[in-house]
Design a protein around this motif. Structure first.
Motif, PDB file in Angstrom:
ATOM      1  N   ALA A   1      -3.636  10.509   3.769  1.00 25.05           N
ATOM      2  CA  ALA A   1      -3.534  10.462   2.306  1.00 25.05           C
ATOM      3  C   ALA A   1      -4.329  11.574   1.627  1.00 25.05           C
ATOM      4  O   ALA A   1      -3.944  12.073   0.570  1.00 25.05           O
ATOM      5  CB  ALA A   1      -3.988   9.103   1.790  1.00 25.05           C
ATOM      6  N   GLU A   2      -5.428  11.984   2.244  1.00 25.65           N
ATOM      7  CA  GLU A   2      -6.251  13.050   1.662  1.00 25.65           C
ATOM      8  C   GLU A   2      -5.682  14.432   1.950  1.00 25.65           C
ATOM      9  O   GLU A   2      -6.133  15.421   1.386  1.00 25.65           O
ATOM     10  CB  GLU A   2      -7.689  12.967   2.195  1.00 25.65           C
ATOM     11  CG  GLU A   2      -8.468  11.761   1.724  1.00 25.65           C
ATOM     12  CD  GLU A   2      -8.064  10.483   2.466  1.00 25.65           C
ATOM     13  OE1 GLU A   2      -7.680  10.570   3.661  1.00 25.65           O
ATOM     14  OE2 GLU A   2      -8.110   9.412   1.856  1.00 25.65           O
ATOM     15  N   GLY A   3      -4.740  14.524   2.881  1.00 25.33           N
ATOM     16  CA  GLY A   3      -4.124  15.799   3.223  1.00 25.33           C
ATOM     17  C   GLY A   3      -4.970  16.657   4.136  1.00 25.33           C
ATOM     18  O   GLY A   3      -4.770  17.864   4.211  1.00 25.33           O
TER      19      GLY A   3
ATOM     20  N   PRO B   1      -0.080   5.461  15.189  1.00 22.05           N
ATOM     21  CA  PRO B   1       0.005   4.025  14.918  1.00 22.05           C
ATOM     22  C   PRO B   1      -0.887   3.565  13.763  1.00 22.05           C
ATOM     23  O   PRO B   1      -0.521   2.649  13.034  1.00 22.05           O
ATOM     24  CB  PRO B   1      -0.432   3.385  16.238  1.00 22.05           C
ATOM     25  CG  PRO B   1      -0.093   4.393  17.276  1.00 22.05           C
ATOM     26  CD  PRO B   1      -0.312   5.730  16.627  1.00 22.05           C
ATOM     27  N   ALA B   2      -2.024   4.195  13.574  1.00 21.20           N
ATOM     28  CA  ALA B   2      -2.930   3.802  12.492  1.00 21.20           C
ATOM     29  C   ALA B   2      -2.334   4.072  11.112  1.00 21.20           C
ATOM     30  O   ALA B   2      -2.768   3.491  10.119  1.00 21.20           O
ATOM     31  CB  ALA B   2      -4.258   4.544  12.629  1.00 21.20           C
ATOM     32  N   HIS B   3      -1.322   4.932  11.030  1.00 21.11           N
ATOM     33  CA  HIS B   3      -0.694   5.284   9.745  1.00 21.11           C
ATOM     34  C   HIS B   3       0.751   4.812   9.655  1.00 21.11           C
ATOM     35  O   HIS B   3       1.471   5.193   8.745  1.00 21.11           O
ATOM     36  CB  HIS B   3      -0.754   6.795   9.540  1.00 21.11           C
ATOM     37  CG  HIS B   3      -2.127   7.322   9.408  1.00 21.11           C
ATOM     38  ND1 HIS B   3      -2.903   7.654  10.494  1.00 21.11           N
ATOM     39  CD2 HIS B   3      -2.897   7.548   8.318  1.00 21.11           C
ATOM     40  CE1 HIS B   3      -4.077   8.076  10.085  1.00 21.11           C
ATOM     41  NE2 HIS B   3      -4.106   8.017   8.761  1.00 21.11           N
ATOM     42  N   ALA B   4       1.194   3.976  10.601  1.00 23.44           N
ATOM     43  CA  ALA B   4       2.604   3.595  10.688  1.00 23.44           C
ATOM     44  C   ALA B   4       2.984   2.368   9.858  1.00 23.44           C
ATOM     45  O   ALA B   4       4.163   2.060   9.736  1.00 23.44           O
ATOM     46  CB  ALA B   4       2.982   3.355  12.146  1.00 23.44           C
ATOM     47  N   LYS B   5       2.037   1.667   9.269  1.00 25.43           N
ATOM     48  CA  LYS B   5       2.347   0.462   8.508  1.00 25.43           C
ATOM     49  C   LYS B   5       3.069   0.820   7.198  1.00 25.43           C
ATOM     50  O   LYS B   5       2.696   1.766   6.506  1.00 25.43           O
ATOM     51  CB  LYS B   5       1.058  -0.300   8.199  1.00 25.43           C
ATOM     52  CG  LYS B   5       1.292  -1.621   7.528  1.00 25.43           C
ATOM     53  CD  LYS B   5       0.005  -2.388   7.331  1.00 25.43           C
ATOM     54  CE  LYS B   5       0.299  -3.698   6.632  1.00 25.43           C
ATOM     55  NZ  LYS B   5      -0.911  -4.451   6.361  1.00 25.43           N
ATOM     56  N   ALA B   6       4.109   0.054   6.871  1.00 19.18           N
ATOM     57  CA  ALA B   6       4.858   0.279   5.632  1.00 19.18           C
ATOM     58  C   ALA B   6       3.919   0.208   4.437  1.00 19.18           C
ATOM     59  O   ALA B   6       3.069  -0.673   4.356  1.00 19.18           O
ATOM     60  CB  ALA B   6       5.971  -0.743   5.490  1.00 19.18           C
ATOM     61  N   GLY B   7       4.068   1.156   3.525  1.00 20.65           N
ATOM     62  CA  GLY B   7       3.225   1.216   2.341  1.00 20.65           C
ATOM     63  C   GLY B   7       2.059   2.183   2.466  1.00 20.65           C
ATOM     64  O   GLY B   7       1.388   2.478   1.485  1.00 20.65           O
ATOM     65  N   THR B   8       1.822   2.709   3.668  1.00 21.25           N
ATOM     66  CA  THR B   8       0.723   3.645   3.882  1.00 21.25           C
ATOM     67  C   THR B   8       0.995   4.956   3.156  1.00 21.25           C
ATOM     68  O   THR B   8       2.076   5.531   3.276  1.00 21.25           O
ATOM     69  CB  THR B   8       0.533   3.928   5.394  1.00 21.25           C
ATOM     70  OG1 THR B   8       0.300   2.707   6.060  1.00 21.25           O
ATOM     71  CG2 THR B   8      -0.621   4.887   5.633  1.00 21.25           C
ATOM     72  N   GLU B   9       0.028   5.420   2.396  1.00 21.60           N
ATOM     73  CA  GLU B   9       0.146   6.698   1.697  1.00 21.60           C
ATOM     74  C   GLU B   9      -0.126   7.830   2.683  1.00 21.60           C
ATOM     75  O   GLU B   9      -1.086   7.774   3.456  1.00 21.60           O
ATOM     76  CB  GLU B   9      -0.852   6.775   0.533  1.00 21.60           C
ATOM     77  CG  GLU B   9      -0.596   5.762  -0.565  1.00 21.60           C
ATOM     78  CD  GLU B   9       0.687   6.019  -1.325  1.00 21.60           C
ATOM     79  OE1 GLU B   9       1.073   7.204  -1.504  1.00 21.60           O
ATOM     80  OE2 GLU B   9       1.328   5.034  -1.743  1.00 21.60           O
ATOM     81  N   ILE B  10       0.734   8.851   2.668  1.00 22.60           N
ATOM     82  CA  ILE B  10       0.578  10.026   3.512  1.00 22.60           C
ATOM     83  C   ILE B  10       0.836  11.269   2.666  1.00 22.60           C
ATOM     84  O   ILE B  10       1.206  11.158   1.498  1.00 22.60           O
ATOM     85  CB  ILE B  10       1.542   9.994   4.722  1.00 22.60           C
ATOM     86  CG1 ILE B  10       2.985   9.820   4.251  1.00 22.60           C
ATOM     87  CG2 ILE B  10       1.144   8.908   5.706  1.00 22.60           C
ATOM     88  CD1 ILE B  10       4.020   9.932   5.345  1.00 22.60           C
ATOM     89  N   THR B  11       0.670  12.421   3.272  1.00 23.40           N
ATOM     90  CA  THR B  11       0.938  13.692   2.603  1.00 23.40           C
ATOM     91  C   THR B  11       1.793  14.536   3.533  1.00 23.40           C
ATOM     92  O   THR B  11       1.557  14.563   4.740  1.00 23.40           O
ATOM     93  CB  THR B  11      -0.379  14.428   2.308  1.00 23.40           C
ATOM     94  OG1 THR B  11      -1.229  13.573   1.553  1.00 23.40           O
ATOM     95  CG2 THR B  11      -0.146  15.696   1.512  1.00 23.40           C
ATOM     96  N   VAL B  12       2.796  15.222   2.987  1.00 24.13           N
ATOM     97  CA  VAL B  12       3.627  16.137   3.771  1.00 24.13           C
ATOM     98  C   VAL B  12       3.548  17.521   3.139  1.00 24.13           C
ATOM     99  O   VAL B  12       3.391  17.647   1.930  1.00 24.13           O
ATOM    100  CB  VAL B  12       5.095  15.672   3.863  1.00 24.13           C
ATOM    101  CG1 VAL B  12       5.210  14.396   4.662  1.00 24.13           C
ATOM    102  CG2 VAL B  12       5.708  15.484   2.498  1.00 24.13           C
ATOM    103  N   GLU B  13       3.648  18.534   3.968  1.00 28.95           N
ATOM    104  CA  GLU B  13       3.602  19.908   3.462  1.00 28.95           C
ATOM    105  C   GLU B  13       5.020  20.447   3.380  1.00 28.95           C
ATOM    106  O   GLU B  13       5.710  20.566   4.390  1.00 28.95           O
ATOM    107  CB  GLU B  13       2.757  20.781   4.377  1.00 28.95           C
ATOM    108  CG  GLU B  13       2.480  22.129   3.767  1.00 28.95           C
ATOM    109  CD  GLU B  13       1.417  22.900   4.526  1.00 28.95           C
ATOM    110  OE1 GLU B  13       1.333  24.103   4.305  1.00 28.95           O
ATOM    111  OE2 GLU B  13       0.698  22.294   5.326  1.00 28.95           O
ATOM    112  N   VAL B  14       5.478  20.748   2.161  1.00 23.07           N
ATOM    113  CA  VAL B  14       6.828  21.248   1.933  1.00 23.07           C
ATOM    114  C   VAL B  14       6.718  22.598   1.238  1.00 23.07           C
ATOM    115  O   VAL B  14       6.139  22.689   0.153  1.00 23.07           O
ATOM    116  CB  VAL B  14       7.644  20.266   1.063  1.00 23.07           C
ATOM    117  CG1 VAL B  14       9.046  20.803   0.806  1.00 23.07           C
ATOM    118  CG2 VAL B  14       7.715  18.907   1.718  1.00 23.07           C
ATOM    119  N   ARG B  15       7.256  23.623   1.883  1.00 29.72           N
ATOM    120  CA  ARG B  15       7.245  24.984   1.330  1.00 29.72           C
ATOM    121  C   ARG B  15       5.840  25.429   0.935  1.00 29.72           C
ATOM    122  O   ARG B  15       5.622  26.003  -0.125  1.00 29.72           O
ATOM    123  CB  ARG B  15       8.197  25.080   0.153  1.00 29.72           C
ATOM    124  CG  ARG B  15       9.640  24.813   0.521  1.00 29.72           C
ATOM    125  CD  ARG B  15      10.560  24.919  -0.657  1.00 29.72           C
ATOM    126  NE  ARG B  15      11.914  24.569  -0.253  1.00 29.72           N
ATOM    127  CZ  ARG B  15      12.877  24.279  -1.104  1.00 29.72           C
ATOM    128  NH1 ARG B  15      12.643  24.274  -2.393  1.00 29.72           N
ATOM    129  NH2 ARG B  15      14.066  23.980  -0.657  1.00 29.72           N
TER     130      ARG B  15
END
Length: 79
Positions: free
Chosen positions: A13-15, A42-56
């Motif tokens: 979530a913090e990126g 697995p620690a981040h696989a639960k539904a609702g978990t906030e994550i960050t993705v890098e796009v462009r």
């Protein structure tokens, strides 16, 4: 927003910490939003978990959800 495509890194979530990779991503006309599938720790696989993705080169907030993204609305005749 642009969809996260295959090969894009997934971060916490913090990126800061890499926690997975996107395998496939596109724009969903049904949801009118970008969607993607991938593998996360697995620690981040639960539904609702906030994550960050890098796009462009920019980091975007995302959220882990259950599959399917859209509920099917068909009727199956009982056999």
């Amino acid at each position: 927003k642009a969809p996260a495509r295959g090969g894009v890194d997934v971060y916490d979530a913090e990126g800061e910490t890499k926690v997975g990779t996107i395998t496939s991503g596109t724009y969903s006309p049904c949801l009118k939003a970008p969607i993607a599938m991938g593998y996360v720790d697995p620690a981040h696989a639960k539904a609702g978990t906030e994550i960050t993705v890098e796009v462009r080169g920019k980091k975007q907030k995302a959220q882990v959800t259950k599959m399917p993204f859209v509920e099917s609305r068909y009727y199956r005749v009982p056999e």
